[in-house]
Design an enzyme around this catalytic site. Structure first.
Site, PDB file in Angstrom:
ATOM      1  N   GLU A  36     141.339  13.366  40.882  1.00  0.00           N
ATOM      2  CA  GLU A  36     140.889  14.790  40.596  1.00  0.00           C
ATOM      3  C   GLU A  36     140.767  15.618  39.103  1.00  0.00           C
ATOM      4  O   GLU A  36     139.703  16.427  38.757  1.00  0.00           O
ATOM      5  CB  GLU A  36     141.737  15.497  41.385  1.00  0.00           C
ATOM      6  CG  GLU A  36     142.454  15.242  42.958  1.00  0.00           C
ATOM      7  CD  GLU A  36     143.472  15.967  44.130  1.00  0.00           C
ATOM      8  OE1 GLU A  36     144.776  15.833  43.161  1.00  0.00           O
ATOM      9  OE2 GLU A  36     143.355  16.312  44.814  1.00  0.00           O
ATOM     10  N   ALA A  78     149.789  12.658  40.248  1.00  0.00           N
ATOM     11  CA  ALA A  78     150.976  13.812  39.979  1.00  0.00           C
ATOM     12  C   ALA A  78     152.242  12.836  39.526  1.00  0.00           C
ATOM     13  O   ALA A  78     152.438  11.780  40.157  1.00  0.00           O
ATOM     14  CB  ALA A  78     151.271  14.833  41.110  1.00  0.00           C
ATOM     15  N   GLY A 105     146.140  12.717  41.959  1.00  0.00           N
ATOM     16  CA  GLY A 105     145.600  13.419  40.523  1.00  0.00           C
ATOM     17  C   GLY A 105     144.961  13.220  39.607  1.00  0.00           C
ATOM     18  O   GLY A 105     144.214  13.674  38.596  1.00  0.00           O
ATOM     19  N   GLU A 147     147.623  10.001  48.610  1.00  0.00           N
ATOM     20  CA  GLU A 147     148.210  11.190  49.059  1.00  0.00           C
ATOM     21  C   GLU A 147     149.284  10.453  50.364  1.00  0.00           C
ATOM     22  O   GLU A 147     150.543  10.933  50.571  1.00  0.00           O
ATOM     23  CB  GLU A 147     148.335  11.639  48.841  1.00  0.00           C
ATOM     24  CG  GLU A 147     147.713  12.104  47.367  1.00  0.00           C
ATOM     25  CD  GLU A 147     146.709  12.092  46.804  1.00  0.00           C
ATOM     26  OE1 GLU A 147     145.840  11.142  47.151  1.00  0.00           O
ATOM     27  OE2 GLU A 147     145.737  12.726  45.654  1.00  0.00           O
TER      28      GLU A 147
HETATM   29  N1  T1G Z   1     154.892   9.150  39.668  1.00  0.00           N
HETATM   30  C1  T1G Z   1     155.767   8.677  39.118  1.00  0.00           C
HETATM   31  N2  T1G Z   1     156.378   7.762  38.868  1.00  0.00           N
HETATM   32  C2  T1G Z   1     155.492   7.061  38.813  1.00  0.00           C
HETATM   33  C3  T1G Z   1     154.120   7.384  39.443  1.00  0.00           C
HETATM   34  C4  T1G Z   1     153.806   8.539  39.779  1.00  0.00           C
HETATM   35  N3  T1G Z   1     152.569   9.338  40.315  1.00  0.00           N
HETATM   36  N4  T1G Z   1     153.418   5.813  39.551  1.00  0.00           N
HETATM   37  C5  T1G Z   1     154.083   4.987  39.579  1.00  0.00           C
HETATM   38  N5  T1G Z   1     155.297   5.549  38.731  1.00  0.00           N
HETATM   39  C6  T1G Z   1     156.822   5.084  38.078  1.00  0.00           C
HETATM   40  C7  T1G Z   1     157.003   3.291  39.366  1.00  0.00           C
HETATM   41  O1  T1G Z   1     158.147   4.836  39.571  1.00  0.00           O
HETATM   42  C8  T1G Z   1     157.285   2.850  38.008  1.00  0.00           C
HETATM   43  O2  T1G Z   1     158.622   3.582  37.345  1.00  0.00           O
HETATM   44  C9  T1G Z   1     156.330   2.901  36.855  1.00  0.00           C
HETATM   45  O3  T1G Z   1     156.014   3.793  37.441  1.00  0.00           O
HETATM   46  C10 T1G Z   1     155.887   1.049  37.268  1.00  0.00           C
HETATM   47  O4  T1G Z   1     155.130   1.786  38.341  1.00  0.00           O
HETATM   48  C11 T1G Z   1     147.940  16.621  43.189  1.00  0.00           C
HETATM   49  C12 T1G Z   1     149.865  15.730  44.718  1.00  0.00           C
HETATM   50  C13 T1G Z   1     150.013   3.363  39.695  1.00  0.00           C
HETATM   51  C14 T1G Z   1     149.175   1.241  40.872  1.00  0.00           C
HETATM   52  O5  T1G Z   1     150.847   7.881  45.223  1.00  0.00           O
HETATM   53  O6  T1G Z   1     150.417   3.705  43.269  1.00  0.00           O
HETATM   54  O7  T1G Z   1     148.555  12.886  42.446  1.00  0.00           O
HETATM   55  O8  T1G Z   1     160.705   1.657  38.306  1.00  0.00           O
HETATM   56  O9  T1G Z   1     155.790  -0.726  39.980  1.00  0.00           O
HETATM   57  O10 T1G Z   1     152.876  -2.031  40.069  1.00  0.00           O
HETATM   58  O11 T1G Z   1     146.358  15.359  44.448  1.00  0.00           O
HETATM   59  O12 T1G Z   1     152.638   3.302  40.758  1.00  0.00           O
HETATM   60  O13 T1G Z   1     159.444   1.589  36.345  1.00  0.00           O
HETATM   61  O14 T1G Z   1     161.116   3.673  36.580  1.00  0.00           O
HETATM   62  O15 T1G Z   1     154.189   0.887  40.828  1.00  0.00           O
HETATM   63  O16 T1G Z   1     151.246  -1.486  37.567  1.00  0.00           O
HETATM   64  C15 T1G Z   1     149.671  10.469  43.735  1.00  0.00           C
HETATM   65  C16 T1G Z   1     151.772   5.563  42.392  1.00  0.00           C
HETATM   66  C17 T1G Z   1     150.688  10.883  43.360  1.00  0.00           C
HETATM   67  C18 T1G Z   1     150.543   6.490  42.877  1.00  0.00           C
HETATM   68  C19 T1G Z   1     151.384   1.064  38.654  1.00  0.00           C
HETATM   69  N6  T1G Z   1     150.020   8.778  43.591  1.00  0.00           N
HETATM   70  N7  T1G Z   1     152.122   4.937  41.717  1.00  0.00           N
HETATM   71  O17 T1G Z   1     152.012  -0.091  39.708  1.00  0.00           O
HETATM   72  O18 T1G Z   1     154.024  -0.143  38.377  1.00  0.00           O
HETATM   73  S1  T1G Z   1     150.477  12.467  44.467  1.00  0.00           S
HETATM   74  C20 T1G Z   1     150.293   7.702  43.539  1.00  0.00           C
HETATM   75  C21 T1G Z   1     151.174   3.339  41.796  1.00  0.00           C
HETATM   76  C22 T1G Z   1     149.022  13.028  44.221  1.00  0.00           C
HETATM   77  C23 T1G Z   1     147.549  15.243  43.969  1.00  0.00           C
HETATM   78  C24 T1G Z   1     148.693  14.717  44.352  1.00  0.00           C
HETATM   79  C25 T1G Z   1     151.578   2.447  40.995  1.00  0.00           C
HETATM   80  C26 T1G Z   1     150.747   1.491  40.126  1.00  0.00           C
HETATM   81  P1  T1G Z   1     159.928   2.585  36.944  1.00  0.00           P
HETATM   82  P2  T1G Z   1     154.853   0.503  39.633  1.00  0.00           P
HETATM   83  P3  T1G Z   1     152.508  -0.855  38.856  1.00  0.00           P
END
Ligand code: T1G
Length: 644
Positions: free
Chosen positions: A104, A62, A101, A124
């Site tokens: 999911e 998400a 997500g 999460e």
């Molecule tokens: N939402 C928004 N922006 C995100 C994002 C996300 N989930 N993940 C990464 N970004 C942005 C980040 O801020 C950065 O932005 C750019 O992407 C590159 O990220 C309903 C509720 C995917 C392994 O927790 O673990 O789904 O600084 O530098 O090293 O059940 O990003 O360039 O402007 O980290 O290649 C669950 C979080 C959400 C994954 C990539 N998902 N992200 O790593 O790049 S909650 C996460 C990561 C959810 C559902 C629930 C990593 C990555 P900018 P980066 P990276």
């Protein structure tokens, strides 16, 4: 440009999601996917759908940026259910990572293919929440209860082969993922389809299973993993729809919690810190080899961190015997990493074999960067810089690891000052993530950019710090300790202060931490400042050190450690030594103690910010989290006190 385009390969539609940088599921993405299901279900020429993502990864979850706003329809659980109920079965083609997500949505598809290098997971809990779109309900139906519990409570991703073994995916692909998915979808939709995941049975487990897992998770003291465990348990005990309602309610409640807000703050702060806007467009230099001067605790740790990041290291010591000792110390770090499974034994051996430790400064003639990590004494460090200026290439970057000295004084007389910089590692340097990067007034932007690039290669958390005593972290530490001593002076027992800070989330309180590290380190720095004529008021710790109480290493500091053990007991000697400095008074509640000490940290942080020593409140939070054990789920002192 739309976030979703549809290609056609015969009777197979290929839905291509393109929402840079990581295909996060924004409201726009949810709408586009929902519309695609409706459109393709109504298309008589289409028999099946393959979902692929453009860019470096499948869906990363998400869109965390939307969490501070009210959820907008179509909500993700409904979208996942809509994909699952599609008349034309969907196949997810996963590359890079399918997280949260994203996974999911893949579980809502009828089939899942994964690239052999990809990974899937539910991170999460790292954001203080739990999966909110069926992760805790579909996963146990597909991969079993144990795998589901491990994935949703640990937040750790699962590599492709393990995902295949668990049954999370149907096939693993090397090479043309899209082509393989189209062929798979075409072949698998000729006959009867497998049951949708939501319709599959789920096992149950006895109460003892759940209570054992709960007991394990309670040790970590974080709320989200415990709630995730509850959600998986509920999924095994009630209907799919009831379990979905429980999961969603739990997710929404956690999403609005202070801890989840703190963890989102840290998530975005870390990403901003790794790529500072001020360095945008500044190309770092390549660092192909590094010299480290000094093979003590810091030097050995720095050398190990560099070597384990694949950077050839030459370590200099004062003589051959010291060089051999340093080699043994660094090799022990490699062996320790192997024992913890971070390296194989062979890798540890190879690293040790490649490490050069010598007393011959000429060995640094080729290095791109040299880091001094010798005794914290101005004259000693100045001499090292003179040697480095003599033996290193004239363009080699020269760095100091000093934690308290003014780098400008170390650099006096060194030619080409634009190549000088402070790299303040934290002990143990191969473990602690924080790296305070301290540019001097003349440091070239590309040298600063090179330091940040090196931090990324080392897996460190870099923060630019301006020049002042203690830079950011040690300056706040000094204020934190002073505030803790003020509480003692008001009659609050040492143990009450430590217990309050452990209750807040620190691994150790300020007094027990000093006993572990040694009270004499800070004492000697205060004495050196006094010797230079600076006005440094006496501290309660000074009284203890002068009485020989330096901490665990002398059998007593703020606490006594009877029989040479490490178990602290309240010290009558300390009460006697400080009797005339401690007034009687009532003991505040633990929350009040924590509020007082965290407030003192934030006050110092505000001054540091005002002086330009730090560039943002968020970076001060990162210093405290990654260098001093501030609990991540509280976001750092600036965030927690509303200044971040
Ligand atoms: N939402 C928004 N922006 C995100 C994002 C996300 N989930 N993940 C990464 N970004 C942005 C980040 O801020 C950065 O932005 C750019 O992407 C590159 O990220 C309903 C509720 C995917 C392994 O927790 O673990 O789904 O600084 O530098 O090293 O059940 O990003 O360039 O402007 O980290 O290649 C669950 C979080 C959400 C994954 C990539 N998902 N992200 O790593 O790049 S909650 C996460 C990561 C959810 C559902 C629930 C990593 C990555 P900018 P980066 P990276």
């Amino acid at each position: 440009m739309s976030v979703l385009t549809i290609d056609r390969e015969g009777e197979i539609a290929v839905a291509i999601l393109d929402n840079p940088p990581v295909n996060a599921i924004s409201a726009e993405v949810r709408c586009a996917l929902w519309q695609a299901v409706e459109t393709l279900d109504a298309d008589p020429g289409i028999r099946a759908v393959v979902l692929v993502c453009a860019g470096r990864s499948f869906i990363a979850g998400a869109d965390v940026k939307e969490f501070g706003q009210p959820p907008v329809a179509p909500h993700l659980p409904d979208l996942v259910a809509r994909i699952e109920a599609a008349a034309k079965p969907w196949t997810a083609a996963i590359h890079g990572a399918a997280l949260g997500g994203g996974l999911e949505i893949a579980l809502g598809c009828r089939f899942r293919l994964i690239d052999a290098e990809a990974r899937v997971g539910f991170p999460e809990v790292g954001l203080g929440i739990i999966p909110g779109a069926s992760g805790t309900v579909r996963t146990p139906r597909l991969a079993g209860i144990e795998a589901a519990v491990e994935m949703v409570t640990s937040g750790k991703p699962v590599p492709a082969p393990e995902a295949l073994r668990l049954g999370l995916v149907d096939a693993m692909v090397t090479g043309d993922l899209r082509g393989a998915a189209v062929s798979y979808a075409a072949s698998m939709t000729c006959g009867p389809l497998p049951e949708p995941v939501s319709a599959r049975p789920v096992e149950t487990r006895p109460d003892s299973y759940w209570s054992e897992r709960r007991a394990q998770l309670e040790k970590a003291g974080e709320a989200a993993p415990l709630r995730a465990l509850e959600a998986v348990r509920r999924a095994t005990e009630v209907s799919f729809d009831e379990a979905m309602a429980f999961e969603r309610a739990t997710f929404l409640a956690l999403r609005d919690s202070p801890e989840a807000a703190a963890l989102r703050h840290v998530f975005f702060a870390e990403r901003a810190a790794l790529r500072p806007a001020a360095l945008k467009g500044v190309a770092p230099r390549g660092i192909a080899s590094v010299g480290v001067v000094g093979g003590g605790t810091m030097g050995a740790g720095i050398a190990a961190a560099l070597a384990m990041a694949g950077i050839p290291v030459t370590l200099i010591e004062r003589d051959a015997e010291a060089a051999a000792r340093a080699h043994a110390a660094v090799s022990r770090i490699f062996e320790g990493a192997a024992a913890r499974g971070k390296l194989t034994g062979a890798e540890a051996g190879a690293l040790s074999g490649r490490l050069v430790c010598t007393d011959d400064y000429a060995a640094l003639g080729h290095v791109d960067l040299a880091i001094e990590a010798v005794f914290e004494d101005l004259a000693v460090k100045r001499a090292v810089f003179d040697d480095l200026a003599r033996v290193c290439r004239p363009d080699a970057i020269l760095a100091t690891n000093t934690s308290y000295l003014d780098p400008r004084r170390l650099a006096e007389g060194v030619p080409a000052p634009e190549r000088l910089i402070g790299l303040h590692f934290f002990s143990p340097a191969h473990v602690m993530k924080l790296l305070e990067i301290v540019p001097l007034p003349g440091t070239a932007p590309e040298v600063l950019a090179t330091a940040f690039d090196l931090a990324r290669r080392l897996g460190k958390m870099p923060v630019r710090a301006g020049i002042c005593e203690g830079f950011i972290g040690n300056r706040i530490l000094k204020r934190y300790r002073a505030a803790a001593e003020d509480l003692l002076a008001e009659g609050v027992p040492v143990a009450a202060v430590d217990a309050a800070m452990r209750g807040f989330g620190f691994r150790m309180g300020p007094f027990e931490a000093q006993d572990l590290g040694g009270l004499d380190i800070a004492f000697l720095q205060r004495e050196a400042a006094r010797a230079e004529g600076r006005d440094v008021p006496e501290t309660l710790a000074d009284i203890l050190v002068r009485a020989g109480r330096k901490g665990q290493k002398t059998g007593g500091g703020w606490y006594d450690y009877p029989e040479g053990g490490r178990m602290p007991v309240a010290s009558d000697a300390v009460a006697r030594l400080l009797a005339d400095r401690i007034a009687g008074g009532e003991v505040p509640a633990p929350d009040a103690i924590a509020e007082r000490l965290v407030g003192a940290m934030a006050d110092e942080g505000a001054t540091i910010l005002a002086e330009g020593i730090a560039d943002s409140a968020a970076e001060i939070d990162l210093v405290e989290i990654h260098g001093y054990g501030f609990p991540r789920s509280k976001g750092g002192p600036m965030h927690w006190t509303g200044r971040g």
